[in-house]
Design a protein around this motif. Structure first.
Motif, PDB file in Angstrom:
ATOM      1  N   GLY A 160      40.986  24.843 -31.584  1.00 19.77           N
ATOM      2  CA  GLY A 160      41.493  23.499 -31.318  1.00 19.77           C
ATOM      3  C   GLY A 160      42.770  23.513 -30.514  1.00 19.77           C
ATOM      4  O   GLY A 160      42.965  22.698 -29.602  1.00 19.77           O
ATOM      5  N   LYS A 161      43.664  24.465 -30.829  1.00 20.33           N
ATOM      6  CA  LYS A 161      44.932  24.558 -30.111  1.00 20.33           C
ATOM      7  C   LYS A 161      44.705  24.926 -28.653  1.00 20.33           C
ATOM      8  O   LYS A 161      45.321  24.357 -27.744  1.00 20.33           O
ATOM      9  N   LYS A 162      43.815  25.899 -28.431  1.00 19.54           N
ATOM     10  CA  LYS A 162      43.525  26.313 -27.058  1.00 19.54           C
ATOM     11  C   LYS A 162      42.880  25.181 -26.278  1.00 19.54           C
ATOM     12  O   LYS A 162      43.199  24.967 -25.096  1.00 19.54           O
ATOM     13  N   LEU A 163      41.998  24.430 -26.929  1.00 19.21           N
ATOM     14  CA  LEU A 163      41.339  23.306 -26.256  1.00 19.21           C
ATOM     15  C   LEU A 163      42.364  22.274 -25.799  1.00 19.21           C
ATOM     16  O   LEU A 163      42.252  21.716 -24.705  1.00 19.21           O
ATOM     17  N   SER A 164      43.374  22.045 -26.624  1.00 18.11           N
ATOM     18  CA  SER A 164      44.411  21.066 -26.254  1.00 18.11           C
ATOM     19  C   SER A 164      45.214  21.537 -25.044  1.00 18.11           C
ATOM     20  O   SER A 164      45.661  20.727 -24.234  1.00 18.11           O
ATOM     21  N   LYS A 165      45.403  22.852 -24.931  1.00 20.39           N
ATOM     22  CA  LYS A 165      46.205  23.389 -23.824  1.00 20.39           C
ATOM     23  C   LYS A 165      45.470  23.320 -22.487  1.00 20.39           C
ATOM     24  O   LYS A 165      46.104  23.208 -21.433  1.00 20.39           O
ATOM     25  N   ILE A 166      44.135  23.415 -22.533  1.00 17.20           N
ATOM     26  CA  ILE A 166      43.381  23.427 -21.269  1.00 17.20           C
ATOM     27  C   ILE A 166      42.828  22.062 -20.900  1.00 17.20           C
ATOM     28  O   ILE A 166      42.189  21.914 -19.872  1.00 17.20           O
ATOM     29  N   SER A 167      43.104  21.061 -21.747  1.00 14.66           N
ATOM     30  CA  SER A 167      42.476  19.753 -21.516  1.00 14.66           C
ATOM     31  C   SER A 167      43.234  18.862 -20.551  1.00 14.66           C
ATOM     32  O   SER A 167      42.831  17.726 -20.308  1.00 14.66           O
ATOM     33  N   GLY A 168      44.361  19.330 -20.029  1.00 15.12           N
ATOM     34  CA  GLY A 168      45.055  18.575 -18.990  1.00 15.12           C
ATOM     35  C   GLY A 168      46.030  17.546 -19.511  1.00 15.12           C
ATOM     36  O   GLY A 168      46.438  17.561 -20.679  1.00 15.12           O
ATOM     37  N   GLU A 169      46.385  16.609 -18.636  1.00 13.88           N
ATOM     38  CA  GLU A 169      47.376  15.584 -18.961  1.00 13.88           C
ATOM     39  C   GLU A 169      46.822  14.584 -19.973  1.00 13.88           C
ATOM     40  O   GLU A 169      45.626  14.515 -20.225  1.00 13.88           O
TER      41      GLU A 169
END
Length: 526
Positions: free
Chosen positions: A267-276
């Motif tokens: 979940g943390k990684k997904l938030s980092k790559i999901s953009g602005e």
């Protein structure tokens, strides 16, 4: 059946297998001269057969793991009186490509609709707490029953799930008049991948993901240390790490650090790559379930849904903007209905041609001005309460700027008092006739020296005070009524004459560089 009979059956079975083996391997005996070569052959044959069968059934096996509820005895909406559902809802059952799609819709008669995708362990009836929570926020709720769950038929392959989600939404759009731009997508657990796949094709309002995963490859790697699917050339499915980058709307991702089913790191990684426009909420010690039980998470969800952010500074900024816009709208609505006629109106307009309705007009809410920051030369300065409150605030700020009190030389004048001034010979270009004077409104004050424009312009001290008032007086609802001369305002320029007209109107006059007379006659023409 006794033990001897069982032994005979097993012996016969062994003989038959041996005969079958001999028939199968007879043509290849010359290639398998010894026992070791035959063992190697069968190992190779077994592995190859297993690999082929796995290739054929890998998709189904993967989805049995990803969607275990498909083979559980689920309740779905089959139970006509499921007790935990404390809301009324519409059951949806439609046919698509000869398959059945089930779902539900909670109609709260709201502008926005949340499209909810549940977890994999059970069907919709198991996730009544989620549905209750979303419904309690005041939104309409649309929810899909995955293929093979409840009353939905077929099997939850990725393509099938995607098609079912779009077809149910298309049906609900037509039946309940749902607009894409008013649709919020809400995914939980396995449903986060479904939600991302749906959101990437739609012009939605926002996306919320609870305990999300990156993809099925990543889920396999977290369980088996490598993506089993790759060995069998099976594509990566529900690949949110790819689709999330294509979704530009505001996104909220929530994950517990002790999630035992989907690793927090995903979940943390997904938030980092999901953009602005992505906001991540970490729940220290949080598990895989019931996120809103945490007060700070409940607050974050509500803030995000209302303001599309969880950042406190951004929220305060948005609140200020909303309040300013609301005040502006209220002012605009008020401007349309300004009362220039009634004697008691704060915007009552009088000039040399327009008098008060009653010669004896006296308001009921007048009071004396406080002398804390005001020097009252007549010891009788009075205004209406609202005007007095704002004038005293202006006087206080003036005092802190110049360390001097504002001097009031005249405020309220009665009809009789004004008549006496005119009888004393004050000319029409400087003094209004009795019954036609702004002073009778109890909203006006003459400051320092009611003499002449030239006298003020020749006094640096008075012009310093005037300049300050010209810049700041509107903030307190006051305007200089006679600023442009007799041909525009009806009287000569009077730097000393200040009138309360109401803060929004004073602001408007200041911004447009208009006097009250200019504004009034412009409104009359319109």
């Amino acid at each position: 059946m006794n033990s001897n009979s069982i032994k005979k059956i097993l012996k016969e079975l062994k003989n038959q297998i041996f005969i079958f083996y001999k028939k199968i391997t007879q043509p290849y005996q010359k290639y398998l001269p010894n026992r070791a070569s035959r063992i190697i052959f069968w190992i190779f044959f077994g592995v190859t057969l297993f690999w082929l069968l796995w290739m054929i059934f890998i998709a189904k096996i993967e989805w049995f793991i990803a969607f275990p509820g498909v083979y559980m005895n689920t309740l779905s909406l089959k139970d006509e009186s499921f007790p935990e559902l404390n809301y009324s809802y519409d059951k949806i059952q439609i046919t698509y490509k000869q398959e059945e799609i089930a779902g539900m819709y909670i109609n709260n008669e709201a502008e926005k609709t949340v499209y909810y995708f549940h977890g994999n362990g059970w069907d919709l009836s198991y996730f009544y707490a989620d549905l209750n929570y979303i419904s309690s926020l005041g939104y309409n709720v649309l929810a899909l029953e995955y293929p093979g769950y409840g009353k939905s038929s077929w099997f939850p392959y990725e393509q099938t799930v995607n098609e079912f989600s779009r077809e149910l939404y298309r049906f609900a759009q037509n039946r309940y008049s749902i607009r894409e731009e008013n649709t919020i997508i809400w995914g939980y657990s396995i449903g986060t991948g479904v939600a991302s796949n749906f959101a990437v094709w739609k012009n939605i309002d926002a996306l919320l993901l609870f305990a999300p995963y990156l993809s099925m490859y990543d889920m396999a790697e977290s369980r088996f240390w490598f993506a089993v699917q790759k060995i069998f050339f099976h594509k990566n499915t529900f690949n949110s790490s790819d689709t999330i980058k294509k979704i530009s709307v505001p996104k909220l991702i929530i994950h517990g650090t002790n999630d035992e089913l989907i690793a927090f790191e995903q979940g943390k990684k997904l938030s980092k790559i999901s953009g602005e426009n992505t906001y991540f909420v970490e729940i220290p010690g949080g598990s895989h379930f019931r996120f809103w039980d945490y007060e700070f998470v409940d607050e974050a969800i509500k803030n995000f849904l209302e303001y599309r952010t969880t950042d406190r500074w951004e929220i305060e900024k948005i609140k200020s903007q909303i309040e300013a816009e609301a005040a502006q709208k209220a002012a605009q609505a008020y401007f349309k209905n300004l009362d220039f006629v009634s004697d008691g109106s704060l915007q009552k307009y009088v000039d040399s041609k327009i008098p008060f309705s009653k010669k004896s007009y006296v308001p009921s809410d007048m009071r004396r001005l406080s002398r804390s920051y005001i020097s009252d030369t007549k010891w009788d300065a009075q205004m209406r309460t609202e005007a007095a409150d704002h004038f005293e605030s202006l006087a206080q700020d003036f005092y802190w700027e110049f360390k001097e009190k504002i001097v009031v030389v005249s405020s309220y004048r009665s009809y009789t008092y004004q008549a006496g001034i005119k009888a004393g010979g004050c000319p029409d270009n400087l003094c209004a006739k009795a019954w036609y004077s702004e002073h009778q409104s109890w909203l006006t004050a003459d400051l320092w020296s009611a003499s002449s424009d030239s006298y003020w312009k020749n006094s640096p001290r008075l012009m310093t005070f005037y300049s300050w008032l010209d810049i700041h007086a509107y903030k307190y609802g006051f305007t200089n009524s006679y600023k442009n001369g007799i041909w525009i305002d009806g009287y000569d320029i009077e730097p000393w004459h200040w009138r309360y007209v109401w803060l929004p109107l004073a602001t408007k006059l200041h911004e447009n560089q208009e006097t009250f007379a200019e504004y009034f006659y412009k409104q009359e023409k319109e």
